[in-house]
Motif scaffolding. Structure first.
Motif, mmCIF file in Angstrom:
data_model
loop_
_atom_site.group_PDB
_atom_site.id
_atom_site.type_symbol
_atom_site.label_atom_id
_atom_site.label_comp_id
_atom_site.label_asym_id
_atom_site.label_seq_id
_atom_site.Cartn_x
_atom_site.Cartn_y
_atom_site.Cartn_z
ATOM 1 N N ASP A 109 47.511 71.562 -48.985
ATOM 2 C CA ASP A 109 48.225 71.540 -47.720
ATOM 3 C C ASP A 109 49.692 71.892 -47.929
ATOM 4 O O ASP A 109 50.276 72.710 -47.215
ATOM 5 C CB ASP A 109 48.082 70.139 -47.113
ATOM 6 C CG ASP A 109 48.839 70.022 -45.821
ATOM 7 O OD1 ASP A 109 48.637 70.904 -44.969
ATOM 8 O OD2 ASP A 109 49.630 69.072 -45.671
ATOM 9 N N TYR A 110 50.282 71.294 -48.979
ATOM 10 C CA TYR A 110 51.696 71.501 -49.290
ATOM 11 C C TYR A 110 51.945 72.974 -49.601
ATOM 12 O O TYR A 110 52.885 73.593 -49.084
ATOM 13 C CB TYR A 110 52.034 70.618 -50.489
ATOM 14 C CG TYR A 110 53.472 70.622 -50.910
ATOM 15 C CD1 TYR A 110 54.407 69.841 -50.247
ATOM 16 C CD2 TYR A 110 53.896 71.381 -51.987
ATOM 17 C CE1 TYR A 110 55.722 69.820 -50.641
ATOM 18 C CE2 TYR A 110 55.206 71.372 -52.395
ATOM 19 C CZ TYR A 110 56.120 70.601 -51.718
ATOM 20 O OH TYR A 110 57.416 70.584 -52.113
ATOM 21 N N ARG B 80 50.177 75.598 -48.794
ATOM 22 C CA ARG B 80 49.997 76.463 -47.623
ATOM 23 C C ARG B 80 51.200 76.380 -46.706
ATOM 24 O O ARG B 80 51.681 77.382 -46.195
ATOM 25 C CB ARG B 80 48.748 76.043 -46.851
ATOM 26 C CG ARG B 80 47.512 76.384 -47.620
ATOM 27 C CD ARG B 80 46.306 76.500 -46.717
ATOM 28 N NE ARG B 80 45.234 77.101 -47.496
ATOM 29 C CZ ARG B 80 44.011 76.623 -47.558
ATOM 30 N NH1 ARG B 80 43.690 75.561 -46.855
ATOM 31 N NH2 ARG B 80 43.113 77.211 -48.293
ATOM 32 N N ARG B 81 51.724 75.139 -46.516
ATOM 33 C CA ARG B 81 52.880 75.000 -45.633
ATOM 34 C C ARG B 81 54.073 75.752 -46.200
ATOM 35 O O ARG B 81 54.806 76.422 -45.479
ATOM 36 C CB ARG B 81 53.226 73.518 -45.475
ATOM 37 C CG ARG B 81 52.578 72.882 -44.266
ATOM 38 C CD ARG B 81 53.255 71.578 -43.939
ATOM 39 N NE ARG B 81 53.203 70.642 -45.061
ATOM 40 C CZ ARG B 81 54.188 69.835 -45.409
ATOM 41 N NH1 ARG B 81 55.307 69.861 -44.744
ATOM 42 N NH2 ARG B 81 54.062 69.023 -46.426
ATOM 43 N N CYS C 33 53.365 79.741 -46.022
ATOM 44 C CA CYS C 33 53.305 80.213 -44.642
ATOM 45 C C CYS C 33 54.637 80.001 -43.942
ATOM 46 O O CYS C 33 55.082 80.852 -43.177
ATOM 47 C CB CYS C 33 52.194 79.510 -43.876
ATOM 48 S SG CYS C 33 50.588 79.841 -44.586
ATOM 49 N N GLY C 34 55.292 78.868 -44.225
ATOM 50 C CA GLY C 34 56.582 78.598 -43.601
ATOM 51 C C GLY C 34 57.589 79.676 -43.943
ATOM 52 O O GLY C 34 58.350 80.133 -43.092
ATOM 53 N N MET D 272 61.624 72.113 -47.217
ATOM 54 C CA MET D 272 60.491 71.307 -46.767
ATOM 55 C C MET D 272 60.629 69.859 -47.196
ATOM 56 O O MET D 272 60.144 68.944 -46.535
ATOM 57 C CB MET D 272 59.213 71.859 -47.377
ATOM 58 C CG MET D 272 58.328 72.535 -46.397
ATOM 59 S SD MET D 272 57.070 73.424 -47.259
ATOM 60 C CE MET D 272 56.252 72.149 -48.157
#
Lengths: 413, 417
Positions: free
Chosen positions: A225-226, A228-229, A232-233, A305
């Motif tokens: 999840d981390y 991908r964020r 993508c971010g 992040m």
């Protein structure tokens, strides 16, 4: 001749021969100890190998690339197969043609070399292709098929075999081979350098022993999840970074960003997060996958992040940690003020003031000046100035002092 | 905050100075705020270590006015942004400079690199800042250059107290907290801060002076020495398939004896033919040509082994006689007028080379088609000022080298960060 006297057998058998003495001396020389020491490049290599991505180590000859591989293979409990590319022929990698009874009917099968057969039979292993850059171009071409398609002759390497290649940088390579952009894009490039202190200490008898990263099974879903964020971010805001062919002569042969290398970067971030690796390791991996500039931007995005969310502060100004470092703290305060500007509302405005007071109490006052000025300009007519603003008087004084300095400079001192 | 009771450091004054510095140099604000201040009585003035801690002497803060302190803030943060500690360590290794005297010299050289364009536009030059002209040196150079040009002597006597900490010259001081101390930035964090500053400068190029813009462009893409680039380009051109050492079916491999009926290629060596086309028009200086030609000759010799396979075609408006290269110093370079490299290419291709190396300043028409061999262009950079080369046609702009050639700029600065 001196050599004859040195190794001449002595008459008395009880007396040890010169060769035995020499053996004793060698044993003494090899008697070294190890000490634990973090090793970022070895950790990055381990993670890339674990992520099943082809790795290319760039380093001057003789700085311990092969030794590192031996250590890695022992740590991962994989049998190590070293193939020195420069002493092989192309047919050793593409397969030797074996002519049967009727080639027109059966075709000519390409027989693989014995090390490939053993690797396939074992089903797992670490294949190390050394001296890639000193091999003739035809051998390199045959090798790249092995790296990219994992095929040797008629054999296909099983997924349990991991591939690492090593090359000398073009300045020290004899024939200046460099990767073409499509090939460079498929590798994780790691620059292998030696640490002067480690070498001196090692020659003194104490070599470092790196503790290799361990993937934590509990962290796996969070890590994906981390990662991908993070990726993508960054790419949502910077579409230009998705694909950038290297343009200048200086950046030839290195990593560059493309959808494929971003995917590699994503899985490397996930692996580094699951292993709890430091930012230095992540930096090596990211820069080696998508290139220096995009890699640094990715790390900056990861840093952002990690900053606390402005909305949590606006919900409760006393909760959450304000970062200690001045530049990060200023980024957080700016973020909070920007959040208030986006959705102005009395309660949020008051919460932001409370946070500024808290920042002033716990850190340098000059960081608060710009956010406080901006926040004051966001005031609506019917909003009362909160009482806590009294505590910001010091900030105003500080700002005025800087104004005075400006006036002095303008007035020519 | 009032003066810190433990150290008597006037933090308000110090931070007012930092605020002022961030106002007049907004592109450095991130770096200024990233510094962690440490009060220390052992520091003569202000100093930084490589972990981005700023050591401040309370007495110094009391002595200096706010606007001067702002200049010192910018000066100290510039040491860190320009990576003076890393560069000093590299210099010490490369040139074998050891000892405290050498580190003091590095500190002075680093200060000169910063000071020659740091002040002005709202910042006053702090008292005692060393300028290149103090030592009679030209401004606008790099620390590495300055370091060659002066020695410690009577003129630097006044600077002996100078101490900007390990952030400026790489030598660890006793009063520094070291890598394990609190509030230090790790290497990656330092890179991230430098990168953010560089990004800010390249994102808004209007606000920063040219020195900082150049720094921002090169901080994360250091230019490589042209010799290496030219060498790599020539090497890969002459060792491409068809030339150099490669497998060929021209003669069967000795392994074929064991495999009846199969033809295996064998490793053959075919020394590459290299043709160097040299632009001898008046616009390229002899010194530039000489160094580039020597380099090409040395590389071709290392790769090919035979000197007679390297030919040289001097070319201006017309190509001259192609000469085999026996000694690099034995080439007659004729010419001197305008340039038309197309004739040079035609002449070069008549020798059927494997690679053509062109040394030119780029003020020439190029062939329309890709030649049948690999082409490397060594380009001497020129500043295009209007009217410099256009006698008849003021709108004339020289063509850029074509896409099919690999272009290496020759003579760009090798070390600048």
């Amino acid at each position: 001749m001196p050599t004859r006297t040195l190794y001449a057998a002595t008459d008395t058998p009880a007396h040890p021969t010169q060769l035995d003495v020499a053996g004793d001396l060698l044993t003494l020389l090899r008697d070294t100890t190890t000490e634990p020491r973090p090793d970022n490049q070895l950790e990055a290599l381990t993670l890339a190998v674990a992520a099943d991505l082809p790795v290319l180590l760039w380093g001057e000859p003789g700085i311990g690339k092969t030794a590192a591989l031996t250590q890695l293979a022992a740590a991962l409990d994989l049998p190590l197969t070293t193939v020195i590319a420069s002493v092989h022929e192309p047919s050793d990698f593409s397969g030797l043609p074996v002519v049967g009874d009727d080639p027109a009917e059966q075709g000519v099968p390409m027989a693989p070399p014995d090390w490939a057969v053993r690797l396939v039979r074992a089903g797992r292993g670490l294949l190390f292709l050394d001296e890639l850059s000193t091999a003739p171009p035809a051998v390199q071409a045959a090798l790249l098929r092995l790296v990219l398609e994992r095929r040797i002759g008629a054999l296909r390497l099983p997924p349990g075999v991991r591939i690492v290649a090593a090359a000398n940088p073009r300045s020290s390579a004899a024939d200046g081979w460099e990767l073409s952009p499509p090939l460079a894009n498929r590798f994780v490039h790691l620059q292998w350098t030696h640490d002067h202190e480690v070498v001196v200490r090692g020659l003194g008898g104490t070599w470092p022993r790196a503790t290799l990263p361990r993937l934590d099974p509990e962290k796996l879903p969070g890590a994906v999840d981390y990662a991908r964020r993070a990726v993508c971010g960054l790419l949502t805001g910077r579409p230009k970074l998705v694909h950038q062919l290297p343009s200048s002569e200086t950046r030839r042969g290195g990593a560059w960003p493309s959808p494929r290398s971003w995917e590699m970067a994503l899985s490397l971030i996930a692996f580094a997060t699951a292993a709890g690796s430091s930012r230095e390791v992540l930096s090596l991996l990211a820069r080696g996958t998508v290139g220096d500039g995009p890699g640094l931007e990715l790390l900056a995005a990861v840093d952002r992040m990690d900053l606390p969310d402005p909305e949590t502060f606006l919900a409760d100004p006393s909760a959450g940690e304000l970062p200690e470092r001045g530049d990060l703290r200023q980024a957080v305060l700016d973020g909070v003020v920007a959040a208030v500007r986006n959705r102005p509302d009395r309660a949020r405005w008051d919460a932001a003031w409370a946070l500024l007071v808290r920042a002033l109490e716990t850190g340098a006052p000059d960081l608060v000046v710009v956010p406080a000025t901006t926040l004051a300009s966001l005031r609506r007519e019917n909003w009362d100035v909160p009482e806590s603003i009294e505590q910001l008087a010091g900030v105003v004084a500080l700002s005025q002092r800087a104004d005075r300095a400006a006036a002095t400079v303008k007035g020519g001192r | 905050m009032n003066p810190d009771p433990a150290t008597d450091l006037d933090l308000d004054k110090l931070f007012a100075a930092r605020l002022y510095a961030a106002r007049v140099r907004p592109y450095l604000a991130t770096a200024l705020f990233a510094l962690h201040t440490v009060a220390s009585r052992q520091v003569p003035t202000m100093a930084v270590d490589r972990h981005w801690r700023c050591y401040v002497s309370p007495g110094f803060v009391d002595r200096m006015p706010v606007e001067d302190l702002a200049g010192v803030w910018v000066h100290e943060v510039s040491h860190l942004l320009r990576d003076h500690h890393g560069r000093s360590d590299r210099l010490a290794r490369e040139r074998g400079l050891t000892g405290p005297g050498e580190r003091l010299r590095m500190n002075i050289a680093a200060d000169m690199e910063i000071n020659d364009d740091a002040y002005g536009e709202g910042l006053v030059t702090p008292e005692g800042a060393v300028q290149p002209k103090t030592l009679g040196l030209p401004a606008g150079n790099l620390m590495e250059d300055y370091l060659r040009w002066f020695r410690l002597g009577p003129r630097t006597q006044a600077l002996a107290w100078l101490d900007c900490g390990s952030g400026a010259d790489g030598l660890d001081r006793g009063w520094e907290l070291g890598p394990d101390g609190a509030h230090g930035l790790s290497e990656q964090q330092r890179d991230a801060v430098r990168f953010r500053v560089a990004q800010g400068i390249t994102g808004r190029p209007g606000s920063a002076p040219s020195g900082w813009r150049r720094w921002a462009e090169e901080a994360f893409h250091p230019p490589q020495p042209w010799r290496e680039l030219l060498g790599a380009a020539v090497r890969s051109a002459v060792s491409a398939p068809g030339a150099g050492e490669d497998y060929s079916y021209g003669r069967p491999s000795r392994r074929s004896a064991g495999l009846p009926g199969v033809v295996l290629p064998s490793l053959r060596r075919r020394p590459p033919r290299v043709c160097v086309v040299i632009d001898t028009s008046g616009s390229v200086s002899d010194a530039e040509l000489g160094s580039a030609l020597l380099e090409v000759a040395a590389i071709s010799r290392a790769v090919g082994g035979r000197r007679d396979l390297v030919t040289v075609v001097p070319c201006d408006a017309a190509a001259r006689v192609a000469q085999p290269l026996c000694r690099a110093e034995g080439i007659e370079l004729l010419g001197g007028g305008g340039t038309d490299l197309r004739t040079g290419f035609a002449k070069a291709l008549r020798t059927r080379p494997d690679a053509v190396v062109v040394l030119t300043d780029g003020q020439t028409p190029w062939p329309e088609r890709r030649p049948p061999c690999r082409t490397v262009v060594g380009l001497f950079p020129r500043r295009y000022e209007t009217g410099m080369y256009a006698e008849d046609d003021p709108d004339y702009v020289p063509d850029t080298p074509p896409d099919w050639a690999r272009v290496v700029e020759i003579g760009s600065a090798p070390v600048s960060r």
